[in-house]
Scaffold this active site. Sequence first.
Site, short mmCIF file in Angstrom:
data_model
loop_
_atom_site.label_atom_id
_atom_site.label_comp_id
_atom_site.label_asym_id
_atom_site.label_seq_id
_atom_site.Cartn_x
_atom_site.Cartn_y
_atom_site.Cartn_z
N ASP A 135 -8.59 0.54 6.32
CA ASP A 135 -9.21 -0.11 5.19
C ASP A 135 -9.06 -1.62 5.32
O ASP A 135 -7.97 -2.12 5.62
CB ASP A 135 -8.54 0.38 3.90
CG ASP A 135 -9.12 -0.26 2.66
OD1 ASP A 135 -10.29 0.04 2.34
OD2 ASP A 135 -8.42 -1.05 2.03
N GLU A 193 -12.83 -1.48 8.76
CA GLU A 193 -13.79 -2.37 8.11
C GLU A 193 -13.51 -3.81 8.55
O GLU A 193 -12.42 -4.34 8.27
CB GLU A 193 -13.64 -2.29 6.60
CG GLU A 193 -13.95 -0.92 6.02
CD GLU A 193 -13.66 -0.88 4.52
OE1 GLU A 193 -14.61 -0.64 3.75
OE2 GLU A 193 -12.51 -1.09 4.13
#
Length: 885
Positions: free
Chosen positions: A590, A619
Site C-alpha cells: 500500500d 502503488e
Amino acid sequence: MSTFALFAARIRSFRAASVVRSLAFAVLLTNLVVGARHAQADDFPRLAPKLKLDGFSVNGAPAESILVIHYHRPGGDYSGWNIWYWPENREGQQANLGGEDAFGRYAIIPFAPAPARAGFLVRRGNWEEKDFDQDRFVPLKKGEITEIWVKSGEDSLTTDPSRLDTSVRVAGAFLDRADLVTIALTAPWKDAAPKSITIDNVRPNGRAPKVKSIKSAGTSGGKALYEIAFARPIDDADVASLRLDFTDGPLKDAPSTIIYARDVLERPDFIATDVKFGAYVVGDATSSTTTFTTWSPVADKVELVLYDARAAAGDTSAPATRTIPLEKKPKGVWTTSVPSDLSGTPYRYRFHSYGEQREAPDMHGFAANATSSHTVVVDLAQLEPDGFRAQPEPRIARATDEIIYEVHVRDYSQRDDRVDDDARGTYLGLTHSAPATTSAPSSGIDHLKDLGITAVHLLPIHDFTAKTDEYNWGYWTTLFNVPESNYATNPNDPFSAIRDLRTAVTRLHAADIRVILDVVYNHTSDAGPNSPFGAAVPYYFFRTTRDGRLTNDSGTGNGFADERPMAREYILDSLEHWLRNYRVDGFRFDLLGCHKPETVRAICERVKAIRPDATLYGEPWTGGGPTHFGKGAQKGLPIAVFNDHLRNAIRGDLDSTTVGFATGEGGDTGAIKRGVAGAIDDFTTEPTETINYASAHDNLVLWDKITKTAPNASDEDRRAMQKLALGIVLTSQGIPFIHGGCDFARTKQGNHNSYNAGDEINDFGWARKSAYADIFDFTRGLIELRRAHPAFRMTDDAQIRQALTFANTERPVAFTLDGRVANDAWKQIFVAYNDEPRPLEVTLPVGEWIVVVDATRAGVAPLTTVRGRATLPPYSMLIAHTSPR
C-alpha cells in the site's frame, strides 16, 4: 490528476479513524510548552459581534452559518497562505486570508446550507505546503457565527482568545547527533547565545555536555529552529537523559525541557538488525522456556508484564499477574527468559524512559486479543493445520505468468448463502467448496478455480483497529505480525485467526492458487506515546518534521520512517515472518511511494532470497506527501507498480464522468498502445514491472464507473464495455490484475469509497454471477487464452519490440504478435479493439485467420475463420491466429 486529488477520498476516510491517535504525540509536545502567558481577553478581540449573517450569501443563497478562522504565523510571513475548507462529506474550496488584526490574518467563510461540521487545512499556494498535516473539524450551528484562533504548526485551536499564548515557547527539543540538539521555538529568539543555555544529564554519574554554540537553522512549520552544538559528543548511555535549561532570555524562568533522542539513534551503536525479536517458546513437552526480546535504546528499564488469561479474551479488567525485568544488552536490546511454556499468556511491555513509564503490546508479537490491547505468547509450531507444511506452494516460472484477483476476506463470503453461518466473512469462508450446480454457479474456492486466476490478493489481514465484526478494509494496521481476528471463526480466541488463515492458505495452495497479502507498512493506526512503537522509542519509528510534528506522507497522520535502520529491519523481519510462518506467495505494498528506494531494494533482496518466485508490487504514489518511490523507480528491480496510465486510458477518470477508451466514444489510443506494450516506452524497463488493471477496491468499481460515464447506454453496451476493459487488461504485456467481482459486473451502488460502508454496499454480489454469466465466461476465456499462450506474457522489452507490431490506424487499436519470439504454439496472433459505439472494420494481415475471441465469446477453441477484413461490433475485441506452427 495530482496525487493529492487522486487520493483525497481515501485519505479522508482514513483520517477519521486515525488522526486522533496520530495526534497523540502532540501530548509529548504539549509537555514541552514553557514560558506560557495567556493573552488578555481584549488582546485579540472577537470579530463575530461585527458580522451579520444576512450580509453574506453562498452562490446566491443566504448564509446559514459563518466560520471565522484567525491564523497566526510567528514570523509574520503570510504570503501565499490560505484556508482550504469543506462542509463535512462535501467538496472543498479555497478561502483567502483577507483580513488582518493584532493576532494575524483571518478568513470569513459563509455556509449555505449550514453543515454540522466544517473541515479545514491551512496551506500555502495550491498545496505547495501544509501548515499542519491533519484535517481539523469545527462544529457549526445554523444561525450562528463561530470564531476560532489557530497558531501555525500547532494542532490545537480555541474559540476563546483569552487562552491564546504568543510568547516564546519551546515546541520541541531533539538529539539529532551525539553532539547536536535541534530545538524549535514558537518565535525567533534574537539574542540566543551559548551562555543562555545549559544541558543537564539526569542519569546518575552521567556527564553533562558543554554547549559550544547555538545558531539559527531556519524555520519549520512556523517554528524558529536552532541548533545547539556540544563541545564533544555524548556517550551512548546518555542519549535519553538530557534536559535543556535556559539561564537567560525569554525562557529563563521556564522549567527543564526533555531532549528526545531522534536521528542520533541511526548510529551503528543502536542498530541491532541481527537480533531475533519477539516472544518464542523453545524446548519440548518436558522442558520449555519462553524468551522475550525487544528494542528500546532510550529506556532506563523495561519490564515484561504478564496478565491474567482473561485478557486474552478481551477482558480489559483482567489484572496483571507478574512483572519481570528485562536485561539490557548492547545496541538497545532488552531480553529475558522465563523457564516455562507461556503459550496463551497475555503480555505487554512497560518502558521506562524520559522520566515516564508507558505500557504497550509487543510490536513484534505474533498473536493478540481481539482489541489489540494485549499481545499473547504463541508457539506457532503447535498451530499448524494438517498439510500446512506438506502442501507445496504453487510456483510461477516468470512474473508475467501471474493473474491476480483482489478480494476482501469478509466481502467474499459474508453474503454467500452456500457458506455455513459460522464461516461467513472469515478466512475459512474464502475456501468453502461450492461447485456449480444446475441451479447456481460456483462460488468460494470453486469460483477461483473456474475463473483460472493464479493468485488471490487479500486486502489487509494484518491486525487492524476495529471492533469485533466492525466492517473496514483494514488500512490502519496496529500489529503487523498478527492476523486480524475479525476474520477468525472465533475472534475471542487469539489462536483462531492463526489456525484459520493457515488453513485457508493450505487449501488455496492445494487448488494451485497463490496468496498475496496487501500490506500497509507506510503508517500505523496509532503513532502515539502509548502505541507499540511510540512507547518503545518515541520519535524513532515515525517521520517528523524538523520541529517534531508527525509527517502526513500517507494522508493518515503519520508516516513510518523506513529510512531508519531498525524501522526498515522491522518491515523486513515482518515480511519474512509471513513468508515462513504463513507460506504466502507475495505482497502488494500500500502506498509504496511512501517508502524509500533503499527500503524497496532491501525488500526485494530479503523476499526473493526466501521465495525467488514471490510476486511483489505496489502503488507508486503516496497519500499526499512526497513521493519517494514513484513510477520508474522500480526499473531493474523485481517489483511491479500499478499502471494508472493504462487504467485511466481504459476507464477515463476514477469517479466522475470522463470517458475512457472502453467507456464511451473517443479515448487515448496512444496510452492504450503504450499499456499493451507493457509500458516499456512509458515507465518500465521490462513488462514484469507493470500491474495492468481497470478497477480495484479504491474508487468506483468498473461497472459503476461505466454506469456513471454512460448513463444512457443500453445494458448490452455496458456489458460490452466491461468485457472490452477486462480484455485489454488480459491481453496487454505485463501482470494483469482483476478486482474481485468485476468478472460478473459487481456493483457498490455508486459508492466510490466503501472502506467502512458495510456489507450492503460491499456485497460481493454472488446473485449477479448468473445474471452476468456472459461477462464471467468471457473473462474466464481470456484467462484461459493468456495462460495457454506465452506471447501475451513476454518478460523483456527486447521480446516485445521484436514480436509486437501495431497496425497503422487510429481506430481501432490493432496489433500482431509474432508467437515465434515467445515460443508460442501460434505463429502469428492478431488482436483488435473497437472502442467506438459503432461497428468498425479492421484489415487483417494476408492469409487465413482462426478467430478465438469475438464480441461475445473468448477462449482458445476456434470460433470461425476470416480473411482480409473483419467487422467489430461496438465496444468489442477480436483475437485470431494463423495455423499452429
